[in-house]
Design an enzyme around this catalytic site. Structure first.
Site, mmCIF file in Angstrom:
data_model
loop_
_atom_site.group_PDB
_atom_site.id
_atom_site.type_symbol
_atom_site.label_atom_id
_atom_site.label_comp_id
_atom_site.label_asym_id
_atom_site.label_seq_id
_atom_site.Cartn_x
_atom_site.Cartn_y
_atom_site.Cartn_z
ATOM 1 N N THR A 44 1.078 -1.485 -0.241
ATOM 2 C CA THR A 44 0.033 0.122 -0.214
ATOM 3 C C THR A 44 1.029 1.144 -0.022
ATOM 4 O OG1 THR A 44 -1.576 -1.575 1.238
ATOM 5 C CG2 THR A 44 -1.541 0.961 1.193
ATOM 6 N N THR A 45 1.347 1.300 0.281
ATOM 7 C CA THR A 45 3.052 3.072 0.208
ATOM 8 C C THR A 45 3.806 3.207 -0.221
ATOM 9 O OG1 THR A 45 2.969 1.769 3.336
ATOM 10 C CG2 THR A 45 4.521 3.500 2.386
ATOM 11 N N TYR A 107 -12.947 -3.320 -2.264
ATOM 12 C CA TYR A 107 -14.088 -2.575 -3.069
ATOM 13 C C TYR A 107 -15.177 -3.538 -3.107
ATOM 14 C CZ TYR A 107 -16.984 -0.690 -5.949
ATOM 15 O OH TYR A 107 -17.974 0.258 -7.182
ATOM 16 N N TYR A 133 -2.708 -10.210 4.518
ATOM 17 C CA TYR A 133 -3.032 -8.653 5.053
ATOM 18 C C TYR A 133 -4.048 -8.160 5.295
ATOM 19 C CZ TYR A 133 -1.575 -3.754 4.404
ATOM 20 O OH TYR A 133 -1.878 -2.060 4.428
ATOM 21 N N ARG A 138 -8.912 -0.052 4.430
ATOM 22 C CA ARG A 138 -8.539 0.498 3.012
ATOM 23 C C ARG A 138 -9.828 -0.891 2.003
ATOM 24 N NH1 ARG A 138 -4.879 3.623 1.027
ATOM 25 N NH2 ARG A 138 -3.198 4.160 2.467
ATOM 26 N N LYS A 161 -0.693 -9.663 8.581
ATOM 27 C CA LYS A 161 -0.109 -8.393 8.749
ATOM 28 C C LYS A 161 -1.501 -8.020 9.401
ATOM 29 C CE LYS A 161 1.349 -3.664 7.332
ATOM 30 N NZ LYS A 161 1.427 -3.119 5.382
ATOM 31 N N ILE A 203 5.309 -4.963 9.605
ATOM 32 C CA ILE A 203 5.565 -3.995 8.769
ATOM 33 C C ILE A 203 4.956 -2.755 8.678
ATOM 34 C CG2 ILE A 203 4.721 -3.700 6.364
ATOM 35 C CD1 ILE A 203 4.679 -7.050 6.435
#
Length: 294
Positions: A44-45, A107, A133, A138, A161, A203
């Site tokens: 994501t980052t 989504y 994850y 999000r 995570k 993380i």
């Protein structure tokens, strides 16, 4: 390699929005010098949402090349379509990556059965180690402990995570999985508490500019020395918070440029340049943290 401080690495771009090799090399060297345990590339980052699949693969492979086996690389391979996640994962077979970080489908909000079948299909199509994850804020879906327990039965699904920030999740998952299943925080603000409750690391977004400090916090925590870990973490509390005033990675990219780790803080739409009000809070946080970047 999957314990301790693992950085969710930003993807540096030049002023035209193309991948900046020199900045990426500088970031990697910074983490090697400061003993970060591993790098997550294009999570994501790392702006996976605005990179094409070809760019995604290119960044991971470039990170592998520049790291030159000096630090393990974990590839972000999540997608909201199962076939796409499998395809992306298979691109890294025999590439030298240490494993995959696979976010829940976003989504389309699958059921728990849909989540189980999604990760089951990925695990059955690769031998690469898989880290689940979970980040409901999000993705719009929540991977529940009972589903994690079912998935933990696959030999190459090695951990999760957990980025809900809900510390009660740790014991709920621990009660349902084997002792070697990794529990990794995905929330810098609660990461130390997470480790005190039995987690094995984080993380981290903060580690992008506080690699040494995050490494030390995790190292002390894993040794059970929470007094020393908290004394360091106390300096980072404002930074943990300020990095999420605006959507990640807007703040962390701006800070990485400010401290000289990357040349530009370029983002791709729909991500937009940082607000002046956020800059002020970040400047206060970085001053309070008293970081030694290089």
């Amino acid at each position: 390699m999957f314990k301790g401080s693992i950085v969710a690495l930003i993807t540096p771009m030049d002023e035209k929005g193309q991948i900046c090799r020199s900045s990426l090399e500088r970031l990697i060297n910074y983490h090697i010098i400061n003993k970060t345990k591993a790098i997550v590339s294009v999570g994501t980052t790392g702006e996976s949402a605005t990179l094409s699949q070809e760019e995604h693969v290119h960044v991971v492979m470039l990170t592998l090349e520049l790291a030159d086996k000096r630090i393990p690389i974990i590839a972000g391979t999540g997608a909201n379509a199962t076939t796409e996640a499998i395809s992306l994962t298979k691109r890294f077979e025999k590439s030298g990556i240490a494993g995959c970080l696979t976010v829940t489908p976003y989504y389309n909000r699958p059921t728990q059965e849909g989540l189980y079948q999604h990760f089951k299909a990925i695990a059955e199509n690769t031998e690469l180690p898989q880290i689940l994850y979970n980040v409901p804020s999000r993705t719009g879906c929540d991977l529940l402990p009972e589903t994690v327990a079912k998935l933990a039965q696959f030999k190459n699904i090695i951990g999760i995570k957990e980025a809900t920030g809900d510390l009660s999740r740790i014991n709920k998952i621990k009660e349902l999985v084997k002792s070697d299943f990794l529990l990794i925080s995905g929330d810098d603000g609660t990461a130390l508490d997470f480790m005190q409750l039995g987690g094995q690391g984080v993380i981290s977004v903060t580690a992008n500019i506080a690699a040494k400090e995050m490494m030390q916090i995790c190292s002390y925590a894993l040794k059970g020395d929470f007094i020393k870990a908290r004394s360091i973490n106390k300096r980072l509390v404002l930074l943990h918070e300020a990095l999420f005033i605006e959507p990640n990675p807007i703040p962390i990219k701006w800070l990485a440029k400010k401290v000289g780790l990357i040349k530009n803080d370029t983002l791709r739409l729909p991500m937009t340049p940082i607000l002046d009000s956020t800059r002020l809070q970040l400047e206060k946080a970085i001053q309070y943290a008293n970081l030694k970047i290089l």
